[in-house]
Design a protein around this motif. Structure first.
Motif, mmCIF file in Angstrom:
data_model
loop_
_atom_site.group_PDB
_atom_site.id
_atom_site.type_symbol
_atom_site.label_atom_id
_atom_site.label_comp_id
_atom_site.label_asym_id
_atom_site.label_seq_id
_atom_site.Cartn_x
_atom_site.Cartn_y
_atom_site.Cartn_z
ATOM 1 N N VAL A 1 -17.349 4.474 33.157
ATOM 2 C CA VAL A 1 -16.020 3.878 33.353
ATOM 3 C C VAL A 1 -15.097 4.133 32.161
ATOM 4 O O VAL A 1 -13.918 4.435 32.343
ATOM 5 N N ARG A 2 -15.619 3.972 30.959
ATOM 6 C CA ARG A 2 -14.859 4.167 29.718
ATOM 7 C C ARG A 2 -13.486 3.495 29.731
ATOM 8 O O ARG A 2 -12.476 4.096 29.356
ATOM 9 N N GLY A 3 -13.471 2.245 30.188
ATOM 10 C CA GLY A 3 -12.254 1.452 30.129
ATOM 11 C C GLY A 3 -11.271 1.657 31.259
ATOM 12 O O GLY A 3 -10.225 1.013 31.276
ATOM 13 N N LEU B 1 -28.517 -0.696 18.580
ATOM 14 C CA LEU B 1 -27.505 -1.514 17.911
ATOM 15 C C LEU B 1 -26.214 -0.728 17.696
ATOM 16 O O LEU B 1 -25.116 -1.217 17.967
ATOM 17 N N ARG B 2 -26.362 0.503 17.248
ATOM 18 C CA ARG B 2 -25.181 1.347 17.036
ATOM 19 C C ARG B 2 -24.406 1.532 18.341
ATOM 20 O O ARG B 2 -23.182 1.458 18.370
ATOM 21 N N TRP B 3 -25.136 1.780 19.430
ATOM 22 C CA TRP B 3 -24.486 1.927 20.734
ATOM 23 C C TRP B 3 -23.760 0.655 21.119
ATOM 24 O O TRP B 3 -22.605 0.688 21.545
ATOM 25 N N GLU B 4 -24.416 -0.512 20.993
ATOM 26 C CA GLU B 4 -23.788 -1.766 21.416
ATOM 27 C C GLU B 4 -22.520 -2.050 20.617
ATOM 28 O O GLU B 4 -21.536 -2.539 21.177
ATOM 29 N N ARG B 5 -22.542 -1.744 19.350
ATOM 30 C CA ARG B 5 -21.329 -1.919 18.542
ATOM 31 C C ARG B 5 -20.212 -1.011 19.042
ATOM 32 O O ARG B 5 -19.065 -1.421 19.166
ATOM 33 N N TRP B 6 -20.556 0.241 19.324
ATOM 34 C CA TRP B 6 -19.556 1.210 19.762
ATOM 35 C C TRP B 6 -19.144 0.970 21.209
ATOM 36 O O TRP B 6 -17.964 1.017 21.540
ATOM 37 N N GLY B 7 -20.103 0.717 22.101
ATOM 38 C CA GLY B 7 -19.833 0.543 23.530
ATOM 39 C C GLY B 7 -19.075 -0.724 23.866
ATOM 40 O O GLY B 7 -18.502 -0.835 24.951
ATOM 41 N N ARG C 1 -16.310 -1.640 22.988
ATOM 42 C CA ARG C 1 -14.884 -1.350 23.215
ATOM 43 C C ARG C 1 -14.570 -1.167 24.694
ATOM 44 O O ARG C 1 -13.431 -1.299 25.109
ATOM 45 N N TRP C 2 -15.600 -0.805 25.490
ATOM 46 C CA TRP C 2 -15.394 -0.558 26.913
ATOM 47 C C TRP C 2 -15.838 -1.729 27.775
ATOM 48 O O TRP C 2 -16.055 -1.567 28.974
ATOM 49 N N ALA D 1 -16.724 -8.290 20.378
ATOM 50 C CA ALA D 1 -16.332 -8.275 21.787
ATOM 51 C C ALA D 1 -15.686 -9.603 22.152
ATOM 52 O O ALA D 1 -15.769 -10.575 21.402
ATOM 53 N N ALA D 2 -15.077 -9.641 23.314
ATOM 54 C CA ALA D 2 -14.592 -10.892 23.902
ATOM 55 C C ALA D 2 -15.777 -11.512 24.635
ATOM 56 O O ALA D 2 -16.211 -11.000 25.665
ATOM 57 N N TYR D 3 -16.328 -12.573 24.075
ATOM 58 C CA TYR D 3 -17.539 -13.193 24.615
ATOM 59 C C TYR D 3 -17.212 -14.409 25.466
ATOM 60 O O TYR D 3 -16.270 -15.143 25.182
#
Length: 193
Positions: A108-110, A135-141, A143-144, A166-168
């Motif tokens: 989807v990428r946003g 962890l690196r992926w979750e930090r980067w991902g 954003r989407w 993120a918006a939690y």
């Protein structure tokens, strides 16, 4: 010639992998409630008991061939998911667990509002290099994901402490009170009042 009225009900797409345990329970509960509310619910998941349960509820189920862990099949899984998203044209994508969250956010990428629900953080379930990559992926991902839904305050805190910005929203798992009832007050024997 008479054209049928367009179906204006919102379209939701849930993505699930794994398809058992708590993830399956949550997806079934959400689909049941959303269908009862009149929404159009599609779920993409591997075939099995979850898919059968969803069909029984009346959800539109699409087979999504995806393994439980990331691996060399990931690009094909993301590509199949992107085609499926183009077919369904959802107003909202809700990805359940690490694997579906990975594939969905890459597909989807946003471009479509996306909810990611980790159902436990992937970087806690593994160790070493795999944990560092997760962890690196979750930090980067993050954003989407328009929203990250956690099942507890502890899960949200773990994400924040790990640097997943993120918006939690915290929505605890539901409890079937017809199956599980509260314990009697302290000092009261079961069956006595």
């Amino acid at each position: 010639m008479h054209q049928p009225a367009p179906d204006l009900r919102p379209r939701l797409l849930h993505l699930a992998q794994p398809v058992d345990g708590g993830v399956a329970r949550v997806v079934l509960d959400l689909a049941r409630a959303q269908l009862a509310a009149g929404l159009r619910v599609t779920v993409a998941c591997p075939d099995g008991p979850l898919a059968a349960g969803l069909r029984h509820l009346g959800a539109d189920v699409r087979q999504w061939r995806a393994g439980r862990s990331p691996g060399p099949g990931l690009p094909g899984e993301v590509r199949r998911l992107a085609h499926l998203i183009d077919e369904v044209r959802p107003e909202l994508v809700h990805a359940h667990s690490a694997k579906a969250g990975l594939a969905a956010r890459l597909a989807v990428r946003g471009r479509v509002p996306t909810v990611f629900q980790p159902h436990a953080w992937s970087f806690e379930a593994v160790g070493g290099v795999t944990a560092a990559l997760a962890l690196r992926w979750e930090r980067w991902g993050a954003r989407w994901a328009d929203r990250v839904v956690c099942v507890s305050e502890a899960e949200r805190t773990t994400g924040l402490r790990a640097g997943v910005r993120a918006a939690y929203t915290v929505i605890p798992n539901g409890i079937d009170t017809t199956r599980f009832s509260p314990a009697p007050p302290s000092g009261t024997a079961p069956g006595r009042s």
